[in-house]
Design a protein around this motif. Structure first.
Motif, mmCIF file in Angstrom:
data_model
loop_
_atom_site.group_PDB
_atom_site.id
_atom_site.type_symbol
_atom_site.label_atom_id
_atom_site.label_comp_id
_atom_site.label_asym_id
_atom_site.label_seq_id
_atom_site.Cartn_x
_atom_site.Cartn_y
_atom_site.Cartn_z
ATOM 1 N N LEU A 1 -11.660 36.760 -24.794
ATOM 2 C CA LEU A 1 -11.002 36.048 -23.703
ATOM 3 C C LEU A 1 -11.952 36.027 -22.513
ATOM 4 O O LEU A 1 -12.520 37.057 -22.158
ATOM 5 N N SER A 2 -12.130 34.855 -21.925
ATOM 6 C CA SER A 2 -13.115 34.718 -20.858
ATOM 7 C C SER A 2 -12.562 33.855 -19.732
ATOM 8 O O SER A 2 -11.930 32.827 -19.982
ATOM 9 N N ALA A 3 -12.786 34.301 -18.502
ATOM 10 C CA ALA A 3 -12.397 33.527 -17.326
ATOM 11 C C ALA A 3 -13.613 33.363 -16.427
ATOM 12 O O ALA A 3 -14.400 34.298 -16.250
ATOM 13 N N ARG A 4 -13.755 32.182 -15.844
ATOM 14 C CA ARG A 4 -14.858 31.905 -14.944
ATOM 15 C C ARG A 4 -14.356 31.160 -13.705
ATOM 16 O O ARG A 4 -13.736 30.103 -13.815
ATOM 17 N N GLY A 5 -14.625 31.759 -12.541
ATOM 18 C CA GLY A 5 -14.372 31.101 -11.266
ATOM 19 C C GLY A 5 -12.931 30.709 -11.024
ATOM 20 O O GLY A 5 -12.673 29.654 -10.435
ATOM 21 N N LEU A 6 -11.977 31.550 -11.455
ATOM 22 C CA LEU A 6 -10.572 31.178 -11.316
ATOM 23 C C LEU A 6 -10.137 31.169 -9.853
ATOM 24 O O LEU A 6 -10.280 32.156 -9.137
ATOM 25 N N VAL A 7 -9.591 30.048 -9.444
ATOM 26 C CA VAL A 7 -9.016 29.897 -8.102
ATOM 27 C C VAL A 7 -7.591 29.382 -8.272
ATOM 28 O O VAL A 7 -7.341 28.430 -9.017
#
Length: 240
Positions: A17-23
């Protein structure tokens, strides 16, 4: 009660599971302000932070319940941001499992039907789903309690039913939102032992949101969130 340290997860060479730059914003309030996170297969991660820090919003974005305003979430390399609500709902049913603070079991159904319902919703025949549910309940120490309704179970037993329900479909990731918040300390520790060991043995990743440092200590890593940002990422090694 003896406590065993969970075995370490596989090396985090490829993120499950990967998240990038969550706003994520709610009106003028910034709940997430650019969060990056990787969770490996078989790894357990605790997300901690005070109320309003963004930890529950992070869980909901990772689970595809909320859509971030910007940034990406990927499950086994597949971006959730490219999916419509129906497709994200299928991901939640097939590839994710959930354990909530109060279990959220259906009060009118016995334990075995609460667990069997998840695979039945995916098309598994009732008999096959019920047999599988019985095996899961037995593996979690609930043999003989299959016909008890949630109101006839202790808090710890009900959460074991919730763990079985979360894992019966073979999810890639299990999300647990304050899974011990309604339990006493000893029962909570037992539930965390069962949750971390069972998800690891099933090869699933585990993301736990909690206020409790004792709960976080059962996980391989502790992520601390403040003002919508990750301010610490500590490898704990699991419970001692």
């Amino acid at each position: 009660m003896s406590q065993q340290t969970p075995a370490p997860p596989p090396p985090a060479t490829t993120a499950r599971l990967s998240a990038r730059g969550l706003v994520k914003r709610f009106g003028p309030t910034v709940a997430l302000a650019g969060v990056d996170l990787d969770v490996a297969a078989g790894e357990s991660v605790a997300v901690m932070g005070p109320s309003g820090s963004g930890k529950s919003t992070l869980l909901h974005c990772l689970a595809g319940i909320l859509v971030p305003d910007s940034g990406t979430v990927a499950l086994s390399g597949r971006g959730l941001h490219d999916l419509d609500e129906r497709a994200r709902s299928l991901v939640r049913r097939r590839q994710y499992g959930f354990v909530f603070q109060f279990g959220q079991l259906l009060a009118e159904l016995p334990a075995i039907e609460n667990v069997a319902l998840a695979p039945m919703l995916l098309g598994t025949p009732r008999r096959e789903a019920t047999e599988l549910a019985g095996r899961w309940l037995a593996s979690l120490g609930l043999a003989g309690m299959e016909q008890r309704r949630p109101g006839e179970l202790s808090g710890g037993q009900a959460q074991r039913v919730a763990v079985a329900r979360a894992l019966i479909t073979g999810p890639e990731v299990v999300f647990a939102d304050e899974p011990t918040g309604a339990l006493d300390q000893a029962t909570g520790a037992e539930v965390m032992r069962v949750l971390t060991e069972t998800t690891r043995l099933a090869g699933a990743s585990l993301v736990v949101v909690t206020h409790d440092a004792g709960v976080a200590a059962w996980c391989h890593r502790r992520i601390e969130v403040r003002d919508g940002r990750v301010v610490a990422d500590v490898r704990t090694g699991g419970a001692r």
